[in-house]
Structure formats: C-alpha cells, structure tokens
Design a protein around this motif. Sequence first.
Motif, PDB file in Angstrom:
ATOM      1  N   ARG A 170       0.639  -1.146  -0.037  1.00 22.90           N
ATOM      2  CA  ARG A 170       0.023   0.071   0.068  1.00 22.90           C
ATOM      3  C   ARG A 170       0.940   1.271  -0.194  1.00 22.90           C
ATOM      4  NH1 ARG A 170      -4.972   1.662   3.874  1.00 22.90           N
ATOM      5  NH2 ARG A 170      -4.893   3.988   3.657  1.00 22.90           N
ATOM      6  N   ARG A 171       0.573   2.459  -1.071  1.00 22.53           N
ATOM      7  CA  ARG A 171       1.485   3.288  -1.195  1.00 22.53           C
ATOM      8  C   ARG A 171       0.290   4.519  -0.647  1.00 22.53           C
ATOM      9  NH1 ARG A 171       4.312   0.009  -4.690  1.00 22.53           N
ATOM     10  NH2 ARG A 171       6.318  -0.437  -4.288  1.00 22.53           N
ATOM     11  N   ASP A 172       0.537   5.175   0.202  1.00 21.47           N
ATOM     12  CA  ASP A 172      -0.446   6.528   0.432  1.00 21.47           C
ATOM     13  C   ASP A 172       0.252   7.512  -0.223  1.00 21.47           C
ATOM     14  OD1 ASP A 172      -2.365   5.364   2.358  1.00 21.47           O
ATOM     15  OD2 ASP A 172      -0.639   4.669   3.326  1.00 21.47           O
ATOM     16  N   PHE A 173      -0.971   8.423  -0.453  1.00 18.29           N
ATOM     17  CA  PHE A 173      -0.493   9.778  -1.165  1.00 18.29           C
ATOM     18  C   PHE A 173      -1.569  10.842  -0.755  1.00 18.29           C
ATOM     19  CE2 PHE A 173      -3.310   7.688  -4.195  1.00 18.29           C
ATOM     20  CZ  PHE A 173      -4.164   8.945  -4.379  1.00 18.29           C
ATOM     21  N   LEU A 174      -0.883  11.974  -0.980  1.00 16.19           N
ATOM     22  CA  LEU A 174      -1.740  13.251  -0.800  1.00 16.19           C
ATOM     23  C   LEU A 174      -1.936  14.037  -1.850  1.00 16.19           C
ATOM     24  CD1 LEU A 174       0.412  14.939   2.155  1.00 16.19           C
ATOM     25  CD2 LEU A 174      -1.881  13.712   2.426  1.00 16.19           C
ATOM     26  N   TYR A 175      -3.114  14.445  -1.918  1.00 14.86           N
ATOM     27  CA  TYR A 175      -3.419  15.343  -3.299  1.00 14.86           C
ATOM     28  C   TYR A 175      -2.250  16.207  -3.453  1.00 14.86           C
ATOM     29  CZ  TYR A 175      -8.316  13.599  -4.241  1.00 14.86           C
ATOM     30  OH  TYR A 175      -9.224  12.894  -4.345  1.00 14.86           O
ATOM     31  N   GLY A 176      -1.898  16.665  -4.632  1.00 15.96           N
ATOM     32  CA  GLY A 176      -0.873  17.428  -4.741  1.00 15.96           C
ATOM     33  C   GLY A 176       0.553  16.851  -5.348  1.00 15.96           C
ATOM     34  N   GLU A 177       0.689  15.677  -4.871  1.00 14.97           N
ATOM     35  CA  GLU A 177       1.881  14.683  -5.270  1.00 14.97           C
ATOM     36  C   GLU A 177       1.371  13.941  -6.482  1.00 14.97           C
ATOM     37  OE1 GLU A 177       3.149  13.582  -0.697  1.00 14.97           O
ATOM     38  OE2 GLU A 177       2.151  12.182  -1.794  1.00 14.97           O
ATOM     39  N   ASP A 178       2.351  13.573  -7.093  1.00 16.24           N
ATOM     40  CA  ASP A 178       2.395  12.558  -8.216  1.00 16.24           C
ATOM     41  C   ASP A 178       1.952  11.290  -7.818  1.00 16.24           C
ATOM     42  OD1 ASP A 178       2.895  14.526 -10.023  1.00 16.24           O
ATOM     43  OD2 ASP A 178       5.094  13.985 -10.538  1.00 16.24           O
ATOM     44  N   VAL A 179       1.073  10.449  -8.263  1.00 16.20           N
ATOM     45  CA  VAL A 179       0.915   9.088  -7.772  1.00 16.20           C
ATOM     46  C   VAL A 179       1.070   8.118  -9.080  1.00 16.20           C
ATOM     47  CG1 VAL A 179      -1.720   9.364  -8.416  1.00 16.20           C
ATOM     48  CG2 VAL A 179      -0.909   7.735  -7.062  1.00 16.20           C
ATOM     49  N   THR A 180       1.834   6.918  -8.866  1.00 16.43           N
ATOM     50  CA  THR A 180       1.942   5.905  -9.958  1.00 16.43           C
ATOM     51  C   THR A 180       0.843   4.754  -9.660  1.00 16.43           C
ATOM     52  OG1 THR A 180       4.353   6.513  -9.707  1.00 16.43           O
ATOM     53  CG2 THR A 180       3.433   4.088 -10.592  1.00 16.43           C
ATOM     54  N   ILE A 181       0.270   4.514 -10.691  1.00 16.70           N
ATOM     55  CA  ILE A 181      -0.882   3.522 -10.786  1.00 16.70           C
ATOM     56  C   ILE A 181      -0.514   2.489 -11.645  1.00 16.70           C
ATOM     57  CG2 ILE A 181      -3.077   2.929 -11.390  1.00 16.70           C
ATOM     58  CD1 ILE A 181      -3.934   6.012 -10.441  1.00 16.70           C
ATOM     59  N   ALA A 182      -0.115   1.456 -11.500  1.00 17.51           N
ATOM     60  CA  ALA A 182       0.569   0.073 -12.288  1.00 17.51           C
ATOM     61  C   ALA A 182       1.745   0.868 -12.832  1.00 17.51           C
ATOM     62  CB  ALA A 182      -0.607  -0.128 -13.311  1.00 17.51           C
ATOM     63  N   HIS A 183       2.100   1.115 -14.106  1.00 21.47           N
ATOM     64  CA  HIS A 183       3.136   1.515 -14.646  1.00 21.47           C
ATOM     65  C   HIS A 183       3.111   2.952 -15.168  1.00 21.47           C
ATOM     66  CE1 HIS A 183       3.963  -2.669 -15.233  1.00 21.47           C
ATOM     67  NE2 HIS A 183       2.930  -2.747 -15.727  1.00 21.47           N
ATOM     68  N   TRP A 184       2.030   3.904 -14.642  1.00 19.82           N
ATOM     69  CA  TRP A 184       1.852   5.075 -15.219  1.00 19.82           C
ATOM     70  C   TRP A 184       1.870   5.889 -13.939  1.00 19.82           C
ATOM     71  CZ3 TRP A 184      -1.230   0.991 -16.602  1.00 19.82           C
ATOM     72  CH2 TRP A 184      -0.746   0.103 -17.777  1.00 19.82           C
ATOM     73  N   THR A 185       2.509   7.320 -14.055  1.00 20.39           N
ATOM     74  CA  THR A 185       2.557   8.359 -13.130  1.00 20.39           C
ATOM     75  C   THR A 185       1.653   9.421 -13.620  1.00 20.39           C
ATOM     76  OG1 THR A 185       4.649   7.548 -12.327  1.00 20.39           O
ATOM     77  CG2 THR A 185       3.784   9.817 -11.597  1.00 20.39           C
ATOM     78  N   ILE A 186       0.735   9.820 -12.726  1.00 19.90           N
ATOM     79  CA  ILE A 186      -0.144  11.110 -13.117  1.00 19.90           C
ATOM     80  C   ILE A 186      -0.139  12.122 -11.920  1.00 19.90           C
ATOM     81  CG2 ILE A 186      -1.664   9.811 -14.603  1.00 19.90           C
ATOM     82  CD1 ILE A 186      -3.858  10.095 -12.117  1.00 19.90           C
ATOM     83  N   SER A 187      -0.472  13.398 -12.168  1.00 16.70           N
ATOM     84  CA  SER A 187      -0.519  14.489 -11.065  1.00 16.70           C
ATOM     85  C   SER A 187      -1.698  14.368 -10.446  1.00 16.70           C
ATOM     86  CB  SER A 187      -0.331  15.817 -11.758  1.00 16.70           C
ATOM     87  OG  SER A 187      -0.555  16.849 -10.749  1.00 16.70           O
ATOM     88  N   THR A 188      -1.907  14.621  -9.187  1.00 18.54           N
ATOM     89  CA  THR A 188      -3.173  14.723  -8.396  1.00 18.54           C
ATOM     90  C   THR A 188      -3.272  16.290  -8.165  1.00 18.54           C
ATOM     91  OG1 THR A 188      -2.063  14.482  -6.171  1.00 18.54           O
ATOM     92  CG2 THR A 188      -2.846  12.507  -7.239  1.00 18.54           C
ATOM     93  N   ASP A 189      -2.724  17.244  -8.701  1.00 14.70           N
ATOM     94  CA  ASP A 189      -3.008  18.657  -8.525  1.00 14.70           C
ATOM     95  C   ASP A 189      -4.321  18.960  -9.248  1.00 14.70           C
ATOM     96  OD1 ASP A 189      -0.810  19.728  -7.196  1.00 14.70           O
ATOM     97  OD2 ASP A 189       0.522  19.958  -9.357  1.00 14.70           O
ATOM     98  N   GLY A 190      -5.069  19.860  -8.393  1.00 19.48           N
ATOM     99  CA  GLY A 190      -6.323  20.321  -9.032  1.00 19.48           C
ATOM    100  C   GLY A 190      -7.422  19.369  -8.714  1.00 19.48           C
ATOM    101  N   LEU A 191      -7.316  18.369  -8.226  1.00 18.44           N
ATOM    102  CA  LEU A 191      -8.471  17.207  -8.099  1.00 18.44           C
ATOM    103  C   LEU A 191      -9.280  17.979  -6.969  1.00 18.44           C
ATOM    104  CD1 LEU A 191      -6.862  13.919  -8.069  1.00 18.44           C
ATOM    105  CD2 LEU A 191      -8.076  15.036 -10.025  1.00 18.44           C
ATOM    106  N   PRO A 192     -10.865  17.969  -7.461  1.00 17.42           N
ATOM    107  CA  PRO A 192     -11.670  18.703  -6.507  1.00 17.42           C
ATOM    108  C   PRO A 192     -11.956  17.887  -4.993  1.00 17.42           C
ATOM    109  CG  PRO A 192     -13.106  17.505  -8.175  1.00 17.42           C
ATOM    110  CD  PRO A 192     -11.342  17.314  -8.544  1.00 17.42           C
ATOM    111  N   ARG A 193     -12.357  18.733  -4.300  1.00 16.13           N
ATOM    112  CA  ARG A 193     -12.439  18.192  -2.725  1.00 16.13           C
ATOM    113  C   ARG A 193     -14.034  18.276  -2.454  1.00 16.13           C
ATOM    114  NH1 ARG A 193      -8.081  18.561   1.035  1.00 16.13           N
ATOM    115  NH2 ARG A 193      -9.768  17.788   2.442  1.00 16.13           N
TER     116      ARG A 193
END
Length: 199
Positions: A170-193
Amino acid sequence: MTIAPDTARREPAQYKAMREALESLDDTAPGKFEITREGIVHDMMSPGRPHELTAALISRRMEKVMPDDLLAHTGTPDVEDAPEGVMRHPDVVVVALADMEGEGPFDPRTLLAVIEVVSRSNPDNDWVGKMRDYPLLGIPVYAVFDPRTGTGAVMSDIHRTPGGPRYATRRDFLYGEDVTIAHWTISTDGLPRYEDAGE
C-alpha cells in the motif's frame, strides 16, 4: 448501506437471484447497487459533480501517459465474477481496447487496474469492501482517491492470507503529489474536494 449480508461463498442460484433482483431495480431505485461477498451494497446517493469530475480527470490524465491500445474507461459495464458471487461498478477501469469488445460485464482478469473515487455517503464501500473484493477478483492494482480528505492510496501485490487474497503493498499519497498507478504516473494537482454541504 449493505443489505442481505452473507459472508459465506454463495450458491450460483443465490447469486443469480440477487443479480436478477438488481436488474429489476435498476431503473426504479435511486443510487447504485453492487453485489459483494457480504451481500448487496446500495449507495443511495447518485455520485455528485465533484465525484464525477475526479473520475473524469483521472481518466484523462491516465490516458495521456498510457499507450494508445489502453483505455482508462469510466462508465459501464460492471466488473463481474459470478463464481465468486461478486459484481462491482468501478469508477475507472484500465483495460485494453481489445477487451472492451463484446457484450456483458468486464472479466476482472482482463483489467490492469481499477480506480475508485470515495463516495461521501458510503466511504467504507471503497476503503473496506472493495479492498477485500478486488484482490479476490484478481485485479492487480487498486487505487483509491478520497475527496473528503485529499488523500489516497494505491494497493498492489496480491498475496494469499488466511482470510483470502489481500494486497500486500500500500502506497499512500496526498493530493498535490504525483501518484503511480500500475506503470503510469499522473499528477493529483487540482483534483476537487468535497465541500461540507455535500458531494
């Protein structure tokens, strides 16, 4: 809300009856129904705009970094494993274009990853129930985005335990960090709350 609890492996006739009951309710009852190892889950609130926007943004960001023969698909169909007695409706599935062809629900063994946006009205469905069901179905990567808290986690590495298959990593993350899902890394910047007033 979970109804018709049933933790034992159910008989095929039981599952078929549950499936038929849900199909008859599909257009008449509000919200979303799923069949889990514990019974039927009914999320009475339809997803709101922040939930749907989060799923759409994640899908778009994933598709920008994935090969063209893969999709980060939102919407129908469900993911179903009838022998296990489980039918789930993920927010986003990562699947090959070729595996989108045909009719009926997705075979969970064709999915590369599943992504859920936590529902304000039933967070345990994503953090507890699906954490149990997705490794049981053999889904190799499960990512959870929680707009209530601006946090999330990515689970992987299925292993056997006395309580059934579970994710070992399990890899935890905070919104604003990049997150890797399987082989692909995306930004979490700007996701709504979610706001206090509701989803």
